[in-house]
Write an enzyme that holds these catalytic residues in place. Structure first.
Site, PDB file in Angstrom:
ATOM      1  N   ASN A  28     -13.629   9.619  -1.047  1.00  0.00           N
ATOM      2  CA  ASN A  28     -14.301   8.592  -1.835  1.00  0.00           C
ATOM      3  C   ASN A  28     -14.061   7.291  -1.124  1.00  0.00           C
ATOM      4  O   ASN A  28     -12.915   6.917  -0.905  1.00  0.00           O
ATOM      5  CB  ASN A  28     -13.706   8.469  -3.241  1.00  0.00           C
ATOM      6  CG  ASN A  28     -14.126   9.604  -4.132  1.00  0.00           C
ATOM      7  OD1 ASN A  28     -15.205  10.166  -3.966  1.00  0.00           O
ATOM      8  ND2 ASN A  28     -13.283   9.953  -5.070  1.00  0.00           N
ATOM      9  N   HIS A  83      -4.071   0.399   8.108  1.00  0.00           N
ATOM     10  CA  HIS A  83      -4.596   0.138   6.774  1.00  0.00           C
ATOM     11  C   HIS A  83      -6.056  -0.325   6.758  1.00  0.00           C
ATOM     12  O   HIS A  83      -6.806  -0.019   5.827  1.00  0.00           O
ATOM     13  CB  HIS A  83      -3.704  -0.926   6.106  1.00  0.00           C
ATOM     14  CG  HIS A  83      -4.032  -1.216   4.681  1.00  0.00           C
ATOM     15  ND1 HIS A  83      -3.634  -0.400   3.640  1.00  0.00           N
ATOM     16  CD2 HIS A  83      -4.745  -2.234   4.129  1.00  0.00           C
ATOM     17  CE1 HIS A  83      -4.080  -0.910   2.503  1.00  0.00           C
ATOM     18  NE2 HIS A  83      -4.751  -2.020   2.762  1.00  0.00           N
ATOM     19  N   SER A  89      -9.708   2.694  -5.224  1.00  0.00           N
ATOM     20  CA  SER A  89      -9.095   1.374  -5.340  1.00  0.00           C
ATOM     21  C   SER A  89      -8.347   0.968  -4.074  1.00  0.00           C
ATOM     22  O   SER A  89      -8.132  -0.202  -3.832  1.00  0.00           O
ATOM     23  CB  SER A  89      -8.145   1.365  -6.537  1.00  0.00           C
ATOM     24  OG  SER A  89      -7.284   2.489  -6.456  1.00  0.00           O
ATOM     25  N   CYS A  95       0.496   3.346   3.452  1.00  0.00           N
ATOM     26  CA  CYS A  95       0.918   2.837   4.762  1.00  0.00           C
ATOM     27  C   CYS A  95       2.248   3.483   5.188  1.00  0.00           C
ATOM     28  O   CYS A  95       3.081   3.802   4.346  1.00  0.00           O
ATOM     29  CB  CYS A  95       1.057   1.311   4.719  1.00  0.00           C
ATOM     30  SG  CYS A  95      -0.496   0.433   4.995  1.00  0.00           S
ATOM     31  N   HIS A 144      -7.077   1.783   2.235  1.00  0.00           N
ATOM     32  CA  HIS A 144      -6.456   2.551   3.327  1.00  0.00           C
ATOM     33  C   HIS A 144      -7.302   3.809   3.579  1.00  0.00           C
ATOM     34  O   HIS A 144      -7.600   4.538   2.643  1.00  0.00           O
ATOM     35  CB  HIS A 144      -5.017   2.924   2.949  1.00  0.00           C
ATOM     36  CG  HIS A 144      -4.222   3.400   4.114  1.00  0.00           C
ATOM     37  ND1 HIS A 144      -3.144   2.710   4.622  1.00  0.00           N
ATOM     38  CD2 HIS A 144      -4.367   4.482   4.909  1.00  0.00           C
ATOM     39  CE1 HIS A 144      -2.662   3.357   5.671  1.00  0.00           C
ATOM     40  NE2 HIS A 144      -3.395   4.441   5.855  1.00  0.00           N
ATOM     41  N   CYS A 182       0.836  -1.211   0.000  1.00  0.00           N
ATOM     42  CA  CYS A 182       0.000   0.000   0.000  1.00  0.00           C
ATOM     43  C   CYS A 182       0.866   1.254   0.000  1.00  0.00           C
ATOM     44  O   CYS A 182       1.733   1.414   0.845  1.00  0.00           O
ATOM     45  CB  CYS A 182      -0.913  -0.016   1.214  1.00  0.00           C
ATOM     46  SG  CYS A 182      -1.753   1.547   1.502  1.00  0.00           S
ATOM     47  N   HIS A 224      -8.457   7.209   3.746  1.00  0.00           N
ATOM     48  CA  HIS A 224      -7.876   8.483   3.320  1.00  0.00           C
ATOM     49  C   HIS A 224      -8.892   9.320   2.559  1.00  0.00           C
ATOM     50  O   HIS A 224      -9.890   8.820   2.071  1.00  0.00           O
ATOM     51  CB  HIS A 224      -6.644   8.238   2.435  1.00  0.00           C
ATOM     52  CG  HIS A 224      -6.981   7.713   1.068  1.00  0.00           C
ATOM     53  ND1 HIS A 224      -7.378   6.409   0.833  1.00  0.00           N
ATOM     54  CD2 HIS A 224      -6.992   8.320  -0.142  1.00  0.00           C
ATOM     55  CE1 HIS A 224      -7.599   6.242  -0.464  1.00  0.00           C
ATOM     56  NE2 HIS A 224      -7.389   7.383  -1.075  1.00  0.00           N
ATOM     57  N   GLN A 279      -9.163  13.436   0.310  1.00  0.00           N
ATOM     58  CA  GLN A 279      -8.402  14.340  -0.553  1.00  0.00           C
ATOM     59  C   GLN A 279      -8.789  15.791  -0.294  1.00  0.00           C
ATOM     60  O   GLN A 279      -9.872  16.064   0.216  1.00  0.00           O
ATOM     61  CB  GLN A 279      -8.673  14.004  -2.021  1.00  0.00           C
ATOM     62  CG  GLN A 279      -8.373  12.562  -2.374  1.00  0.00           C
ATOM     63  CD  GLN A 279      -8.485  12.322  -3.876  1.00  0.00           C
ATOM     64  OE1 GLN A 279      -7.950  13.090  -4.675  1.00  0.00           O
ATOM     65  NE2 GLN A 279      -9.184  11.272  -4.255  1.00  0.00           N
TER      66      GLN A 279
END
Ligand SMILES: [Zn+2]
Ligand SMILES: [Zn+2]
Length: 327
Positions: free
Chosen positions: A133, A93, A141, A33, A144, A30, A146, A148
Site C-alpha cells: 500500500n 526512509h 501512514s 528505519c 518508509h 520511524c 515497505h 506486506q
C-alpha cells in the site's frame, strides 16, 4: 461501462508539480528505519537491502484456535490462522520503488521469493498474498518503503475466483488464459504501457480504476519462485518502470495498492495459473483528485471516466526516468 464524455477534458497539458513532503534518509521516529525500536521493545537491526519481520500488529495469527459458527445454514463463519509479515524494501526512509535502483529492487524480489519458499513449505499455509500500500490516500501512514505478506490457511475470495477461472480456461483450451490475453495485447499494441524480455504491463481491457495496470510474466509460471534469474531482473526493471511512470503522470508521488497473485500453496497442481501483479491506483485527474467508487459503482457496476486505451497511451508516452531526476 466507459463514459469518457462525462469528465470535462481532463488534461489541458499544464500540470503543476505537487511539492514533495519533506523526507529524510533516516527518521528517528520511524519504526521501520534500521536501529529503531518497534512496538513491544524489539529493535530493528542495522539492515542493508530488504528486511523482513512479523508484523507487531498482525491481523492473522498462528495461534488462532480452530472454530466454526453456523446458524440456520444462513450465517457461516470459521476461524482463520495465518501470519502477517512486513517487508522493508530499503533501509533508506525516503526512497520508493521508483527511486530505487534495479539492483535494490532485485533484493526485494529475492526477499519475496525466500518468503514464498519458506512459507509455502508449511502444511497450514494455502495462500501467500504479497502486496504494497503506497501513500496516505491508500491508508499507508508511514512513507518508509515497505510492503506486506499475509499468509492464510485458506484461499481468500479474490484469488479463489481467479484460480477457478484460470483452471477452467486451461481445462477447456489447454492454454493459460493470461498467456492468450497477453498474445492479444501484444498483437493489438493498444493497451501496453511498457514491456521487457520477461514481463509486460498493460492497462487491462476490464480495468476499473483510471490508471489500473496488470503486470504479466511472458512465460507462464505459477509463482515468483519459478522465475529464473533473468526474469527476476526483468521483474525488478518493470516494477521500477511502472512506479516511475505513475510518479511522472502528475509529477507527484503516486499512491496505489499493488499485489501479486500466485498459485495456492496447498499442494495441488495449478497448470492454468499464471503469475501476475495488479496495480490499483486511486487517482483520476490530478495528484489531488481521486476516483470515488460510490453511488452507481456501489449499487450497479463500475464506470470508467477514461478509456483503458487512453490511460495506457498516457502512461506509455511518459518519460522513463523519474521527474525528480529529469534534469
Ligand atoms: Zn523509516
Ligand atoms: Zn489477479
Amino acid at each position: 461501462m466507459v463514459s469518457p464524455h462525462r469528465a470535462e477534458r481532463p488534461w489541458q497539458g499544464q500540470i503543476e508539480p505537487t511539492p514533495l513532503e519533506a523526507s529524510l534518509a533516516y527518521d528517528p521516529a520511524c519504526y521501520l528505519c534500521p536501529g529503531n525500536a518497534r512496538a513491544g521493545g524489539v529493535t530493528n537491526p542495522q539492515y542493508k537491502g530488504a528486511f523482513v519481520f512479523d508484523n507487531d500488529f498482525a491481523a492473522l495469527r498462528v495461534d488462532t484456535p480452530k472454530g466454526e459458527f453456523r446458524e440456520r445454514d444462513l450465517l457461516l463463519a470459521r476461524s482463520e490462522a495465518g501470519r502477517c509479515r512486513v517487508v522493508c524494501f530499503s533501509p533508506q526512509h525516503d526512497l520508493t520503488l521508483a527511486r530505487m535502483s534495479v539492483n535494490e529492487i532485485e533484493a526485494v524480489v529475492h526477499a519475496w521469493c525466500e518468503e514464498f519458499s519458506s512459507l509455502a513449505r508449511r502444511q497450514d499455509v494455502r495462500s501467500i498474498q504479497i502486496f504494497e500500500n503506497r501513500g496516505a490516500m491508500m491508508g499507508c501512514s508511514n512513507p518508509h518503503p515497505h510492503g506486506q505478506i499475509w499468509v492464510n490457511e485458506n484461499v481468500p475470495d479474490e484469488l479463489a475466483r481467479e484460480v477457478t477461472a484460470q483452471e477452467e480456461y486451461f481445462r477447456i483450451r489447454n492454454r493459460s488464459m493470461l498467456e492468450e490475453y497477453l498474445r492479444l495485447e501484444l498483437d493489438k499494441q493498444e493497451r501496453i504501457v511498457c514491456a521487457n524480455r520477461s514481463f509486460v504491463a498493460v492497462v487491462p481491457f476490464w480495468a476499473v480504476w483510471p490508471y489500473e495496470t496488470l503486470l504479466i510474466s511472458r512465460r507462464r509460471v505459477g509463482s515468483l519462485l519459478e522465475l529464473g534469474a533473468q526474469e527476476r531482473t526483468g521483474l525488478a526493471e518493470i516494477l521500477r518502470q511502472i512506479a516511475i511512470r505513475y510518479d511522472n503522470l502528475f509529477c507527484a508521488p503516486f499512491p496505489y495498492t499493488m499485489g501479486f497473485h500466485q498459485r495456492p500453496t496447498d499442494g495441488a497442481v495449478y497448470p492454468g495459473f499464471h503469475l501476475h501483479a495488479h496495480f490499483f491506483p486511486p487517482l483520476l485527474r490530478s495528484a489531488t483528485v481521486k476516483k470515488f467508487m460510490v453511488g452507481y459503482e456501489m449499487l450497479a457496476m463500475p464506470q470508467r471516466d477514461i478509456t483503458a486505451e487512453s490511460a495506457a497511451n498516457q502512461l506509455r508516452e511518459l518519460p522513463d526516468t523519474h521527474y525528480l531526476h529529469a534534469k
